[in-house]
Design a protein around this motif. Structure first.
Motif, PDB file in Angstrom:
ATOM      1  N   GLN A  91      -9.726   4.005   3.253  1.00 52.21           N
ATOM      2  CA  GLN A  91      -9.907   3.474   4.615  1.00 52.21           C
ATOM      3  C   GLN A  91      -8.748   3.859   5.518  1.00 52.21           C
ATOM      4  O   GLN A  91      -8.938   4.247   6.676  1.00 52.21           O
ATOM      5  CB  GLN A  91     -10.051   1.947   4.562  1.00 52.21           C
ATOM      6  CG  GLN A  91     -10.562   1.346   5.863  1.00 52.21           C
ATOM      7  CD  GLN A  91     -11.941   1.867   6.221  1.00 52.21           C
ATOM      8  OE1 GLN A  91     -12.898   1.672   5.495  1.00 52.21           O
ATOM      9  NE2 GLN A  91     -12.034   2.554   7.356  1.00 52.21           N
ATOM     10  N   GLN A  92      -7.520   3.748   4.992  1.00 53.33           N
ATOM     11  CA  GLN A  92      -6.355   4.191   5.763  1.00 53.33           C
ATOM     12  C   GLN A  92      -6.497   5.666   6.138  1.00 53.33           C
ATOM     13  O   GLN A  92      -6.231   6.064   7.280  1.00 53.33           O
ATOM     14  CB  GLN A  92      -5.073   4.005   4.947  1.00 53.33           C
ATOM     15  CG  GLN A  92      -4.540   2.593   4.847  1.00 53.33           C
ATOM     16  CD  GLN A  92      -3.161   2.585   4.209  1.00 53.33           C
ATOM     17  OE1 GLN A  92      -2.423   3.579   4.245  1.00 53.33           O
ATOM     18  NE2 GLN A  92      -2.807   1.475   3.601  1.00 53.33           N
ATOM     19  N   ALA A 146      -2.723   6.502   4.650  1.00 52.47           N
ATOM     20  CA  ALA A 146      -2.340   6.873   6.014  1.00 52.47           C
ATOM     21  C   ALA A 146      -1.406   8.068   6.012  1.00 52.47           C
ATOM     22  O   ALA A 146      -1.547   8.998   6.820  1.00 52.47           O
ATOM     23  CB  ALA A 146      -1.671   5.672   6.698  1.00 52.47           C
ATOM     24  N   SER A 147      -0.439   8.071   5.090  1.00 50.09           N
ATOM     25  CA  SER A 147       0.489   9.199   5.009  1.00 50.09           C
ATOM     26  C   SER A 147      -0.216  10.453   4.509  1.00 50.09           C
ATOM     27  O   SER A 147       0.096  11.567   4.944  1.00 50.09           O
ATOM     28  CB  SER A 147       1.658   8.850   4.086  1.00 50.09           C
ATOM     29  OG  SER A 147       2.406   7.773   4.610  1.00 50.09           O
ATOM     30  N   PRO A 160       0.636   6.425   0.538  1.00 50.42           N
ATOM     31  CA  PRO A 160      -0.557   5.683   0.946  1.00 50.42           C
ATOM     32  C   PRO A 160      -1.531   6.593   1.684  1.00 50.42           C
ATOM     33  O   PRO A 160      -1.185   7.707   2.096  1.00 50.42           O
ATOM     34  CB  PRO A 160       0.006   4.585   1.856  1.00 50.42           C
ATOM     35  CG  PRO A 160       1.291   5.141   2.367  1.00 50.42           C
ATOM     36  CD  PRO A 160       1.850   5.990   1.251  1.00 50.42           C
ATOM     37  N   GLY A 166       0.796  -1.221   0.000  1.00 48.92           N
ATOM     38  CA  GLY A 166       0.000   0.000   0.000  1.00 48.92           C
ATOM     39  C   GLY A 166       0.826   1.267   0.000  1.00 48.92           C
ATOM     40  O   GLY A 166       0.288   2.339   0.145  1.00 48.92           O
ATOM     41  N   THR A 180     -12.509   2.415  10.664  1.00 48.26           N
ATOM     42  CA  THR A 180     -12.613   1.056  11.172  1.00 48.26           C
ATOM     43  C   THR A 180     -12.771   1.102  12.687  1.00 48.26           C
ATOM     44  O   THR A 180     -12.032   1.830  13.366  1.00 48.26           O
ATOM     45  CB  THR A 180     -11.350   0.253  10.821  1.00 48.26           C
ATOM     46  OG1 THR A 180     -11.151   0.306   9.400  1.00 48.26           O
ATOM     47  CG2 THR A 180     -11.478  -1.184  11.270  1.00 48.26           C
ATOM     48  N   ASP A 231      -4.909   2.980  -4.017  1.00 49.60           N
ATOM     49  CA  ASP A 231      -3.924   2.750  -2.965  1.00 49.60           C
ATOM     50  C   ASP A 231      -3.173   3.997  -2.528  1.00 49.60           C
ATOM     51  O   ASP A 231      -2.441   3.938  -1.542  1.00 49.60           O
ATOM     52  CB  ASP A 231      -2.888   1.717  -3.431  1.00 49.60           C
ATOM     53  CG  ASP A 231      -3.489   0.337  -3.622  1.00 49.60           C
ATOM     54  OD1 ASP A 231      -4.039  -0.200  -2.647  1.00 49.60           O
ATOM     55  OD2 ASP A 231      -3.438  -0.188  -4.741  1.00 49.60           O
ATOM     56  N   SER A 232      -3.301   5.104  -3.248  1.00 49.97           N
ATOM     57  CA  SER A 232      -2.418   6.218  -2.927  1.00 49.97           C
ATOM     58  C   SER A 232      -2.954   7.542  -3.457  1.00 49.97           C
ATOM     59  O   SER A 232      -3.934   7.584  -4.192  1.00 49.97           O
ATOM     60  CB  SER A 232      -1.028   5.966  -3.539  1.00 49.97           C
ATOM     61  OG  SER A 232      -1.131   5.880  -4.953  1.00 49.97           O
ATOM     62  N   ASP A 264      -6.973   0.311  -0.370  1.00 48.10           N
ATOM     63  CA  ASP A 264      -7.376   0.737   0.975  1.00 48.10           C
ATOM     64  C   ASP A 264      -6.933   2.161   1.293  1.00 48.10           C
ATOM     65  O   ASP A 264      -6.817   2.535   2.460  1.00 48.10           O
ATOM     66  CB  ASP A 264      -6.810  -0.222   2.030  1.00 48.10           C
ATOM     67  CG  ASP A 264      -5.286  -0.317   2.001  1.00 48.10           C
ATOM     68  OD1 ASP A 264      -4.670   0.311   1.121  1.00 48.10           O
ATOM     69  OD2 ASP A 264      -4.721  -1.016   2.860  1.00 48.10           O
ATOM     70  N   ASP A 322      -9.098   6.159   8.896  1.00 49.91           N
ATOM     71  CA  ASP A 322      -8.644   5.630  10.189  1.00 49.91           C
ATOM     72  C   ASP A 322      -7.623   6.556  10.842  1.00 49.91           C
ATOM     73  O   ASP A 322      -7.704   6.851  12.050  1.00 49.91           O
ATOM     74  CB  ASP A 322      -8.032   4.237  10.002  1.00 49.91           C
ATOM     75  CG  ASP A 322      -9.071   3.193   9.612  1.00 49.91           C
ATOM     76  OD1 ASP A 322     -10.272   3.492   9.720  1.00 49.91           O
ATOM     77  OD2 ASP A 322      -8.669   2.082   9.203  1.00 49.91           O
ATOM     78  N   VAL A 323      -6.654   7.025  10.071  1.00 52.18           N
ATOM     79  CA  VAL A 323      -5.609   7.878  10.636  1.00 52.18           C
ATOM     80  C   VAL A 323      -6.162   9.259  10.981  1.00 52.18           C
ATOM     81  O   VAL A 323      -5.788   9.842  12.011  1.00 52.18           O
ATOM     82  CB  VAL A 323      -4.418   7.979   9.667  1.00 52.18           C
ATOM     83  CG1 VAL A 323      -3.388   8.982  10.181  1.00 52.18           C
ATOM     84  CG2 VAL A 323      -3.769   6.618   9.483  1.00 52.18           C
TER      85      VAL A 323
END
Length: 542
Positions: free
Chosen positions: A472-473, A432-433, A430, A238, A537, A415-416, A469, A476-477
């Motif tokens: 979703q990442q 999250a970042s 990704p 990811g 999540t 994914d990004s 994802d 969540d973050v």
């Protein structure tokens, strides 16, 4: 000879960076050409409209001079844009020519070095060639003929064991002896050991077949798929998706076919890897492993560092402070979002999108024959064509919220998302970042403070697509960072469009309007293009 190998390896190593540079140049040229082509079509469409207006006003004796002057000014501006687009297209062609020349020159240099090594290499004598041919013949006998003979003998030994057991044992021992002799010629200790065991099994009815199964299993075990690079890259699943520069839709409809005279797609492009030798692949594996190890060490010591993949597929570690962003403002100068540009035209295109008086996704200054005043609408395309033909008009998922959303523009994938660093390099990060980058971005912080109840609308291709994802990442973050705002993103390719509403569907006829349109596909999960709410999540759930 050792020096020759070193020189050959050096030739490949010198060729590889030149090929990478040529690849990057060709990608930039392709990106610029597509954007210039789209701009040219849009400029020509605007020019046709402006010239039509000049002609109509010139033939109308009741038209005032001010209207004629405005029409003339718009005609001149359209001609200037068309000229600029043609110039940009010519520059892209020139850049592609430079990339081709660089690639060819590097290839010629490497080939010249290798040809020189070939000339200097010692030539084999006739006797050496005869010995080599004889050795190849022996290998053929051992690897093919012997295997067929022993296979036939093994089958006969099983049959004979049921008719006359001593004969079956004798045939089995003969097969085992031939197999052992062939293994001894090869000099492979493992093969000799298996052959010796097979010779003993020749005394047992059906034992030779068991030996053959063991041998086949051993050979298959040595051919398991996978490479070093697969293992390393899977360890950061990811991280980047498909790195590459953003792409434009490249084509605008003809005047009168819809409202889209300028179309910008918010997706990531593909990276052309080119053709590399096995030496080049091993170098890439080692380089990636080194970069990943260094990145992990640096990020463990500094929480403000994140990692992403650049357009060459290289891992880059950088501070979130190095990411470029631009505030997105509406026609009144009020900030309504943030732009994370990743190609030269992004700031101009998205700024122009936000500055339109009428905006379908934001529900601004709407009316027209469809009577959509007060609604916030997303266009669901029947396929990939960004025109109005066959569109479904869906209520945006943020329509029922009391506050307008904050529009966050960034080219993306499942994914990004792509961002540009202060040194001008584009990297894919990704989800999250991307959340860490957005949460710490000064333009976003100013917007969030001024709009404490506003949702986040990620205007990024496929960010909510179930194939990845990223969304979703991100959700969540953002939740972990204290964000409680609703988050929305598209499940397919997003088009940010703007153009004249010629028929007055959503506003006054001829007025420019901005829209968001999502493509549809045949995918089971994400076929119908739409914006979805992404909920974090639940804590504690994998």
């Amino acid at each position: 000879m050792a020096n020759s190998y070193a020189t050959a390896a050096d030739a490949y190593l010198r060729y590889l960076p030149s090929l990478e540079e040529a690849q990057a140049m060709s990608l930039r040229a392709l990106d610029q050409a597509r954007q210039a082509s789209g701009d040219q079509v849009a400029a020509q469409a605007a020019l046709a409209l402006a010239q039509a207006a000049v002609t109509a006003l010139g033939a109308d004796p009741a038209a005032d001079q001010a209207a004629k002057d405005r029409a003339s000014d718009e005609d001149a501006a359209a001609q200037s844009r068309a000229s600029d687009a043609q110039q940009a297209l010519d520059q892209a062609k020139a850049l592609l020519g430079q990339a081709t020349a660089l690639r060819d020159q590097a290839g010629r240099t490497a080939a010249q070095t290798l040809r020189g090594l070939a000339k200097d290499a010692p030539q084999r004598s006739l006797w050496e060639k005869i010995v080599e041919a004889f050795q190849a013949f022996i290998d053929f006998l051992r690897s093919t003929v012997v295997q067929w003979i022993t296979a036939i003998l093994d089958a006969l030994s099983v049959i004979a064991s049921f008719i006359f057991p001593p004969l079956g044992q004798a045939i089995g021992l003969l097969s085992g002896a031939i197999d052992l002799a062939a293994a001894a010629v090869s000099g492979d200790p493992a093969a000799i050991g298996l052959a010796a065991g097979g010779l003993v099994l020749g005394l047992v009815p059906g034992g030779r077949l068991v030996s053959r199964i063991v041998k086949v299993a051993g050979s298959v075990g040595n051919k398991l798929p996978g490479t070093v690079s697969e293992g390393i890259r899977n360890s950061i699943k990811g991280l980047g998706g498909s790195p590459g520069g953003a792409r434009s839709a490249g084509k605008a409809p003809t005047p009168g076919a819809g409202i889209d005279t300028t179309v910008t797609t918010l997706g990531l492009g593909k990276t052309i890897k080119g053709v590399f030798t096995s030496i080049g692949n091993k170098i890439e594996d080692l380089r990636f492993a080194r970069d990943l190890r260094i990145s992990n060490e640096r990020r463990a010591n500094d929480p403000r560092l994140v990692a992403g993949m650049d357009q060459k597929g290289r891992l880059r570690t950088f501070s979130i402070d190095d990411v470029q962003s631009v505030p997105l403002k509406d026609s009144n100068g009020k900030q309504i979002g943030v732009i994370f540009p990743s190609r030269p035209t992004d700031v101009a295109n998205f700024t122009d999108w936000g500055a339109q008086q009428a905006n379908l996704a934001a529900g601004k200054n709407l009316g027209g024959s469809m009577d959509v005043e007060g609604l916030k609408i997303i266009r669901q395309l029947p396929g990939k064509d960004p025109t109005l033909a066959g569109n479904e008009f869906l209520a945006a998922p943020w329509s029922r919220l009391k506050s307008d959303p904050m529009f966050i523009f960034a080219h993306g994938s499942p994914d990004s998302a792509a961002v540009t660093l202060s040194n001008g390099k584009v990297v894919s990060v990704p989800g999250a970042s991307m959340a860490k980058i957005l949460n710490d971005d000064p333009n976003f912080r100013a917007l969030a403070e001024a709009n404490p109840r506003a949702a986040i609308a990620m205007i990024s291709c496929n960010f909510a697509n179930t194939a990845g994802d990223a969304g979703q990442q991100f959700a969540d973050v953002m939740r972990d960072l204290g964000n409680k705002r609703p988050i929305f993103a598209a499940n397919n390719t997003v088009h940010a469009t703007q153009g004249q509403d010629l028929d007055g569907l959503f506003t006054r006829p001829g007025e420019t309007i901005a829209t968001l349109a999502v493509e549809s596909t045949n995918d089971t999960n994400d076929g119908k293009g739409e914006f979805r709410r992404i909920t974090p999540t639940p804590r504690g759930r994998a």
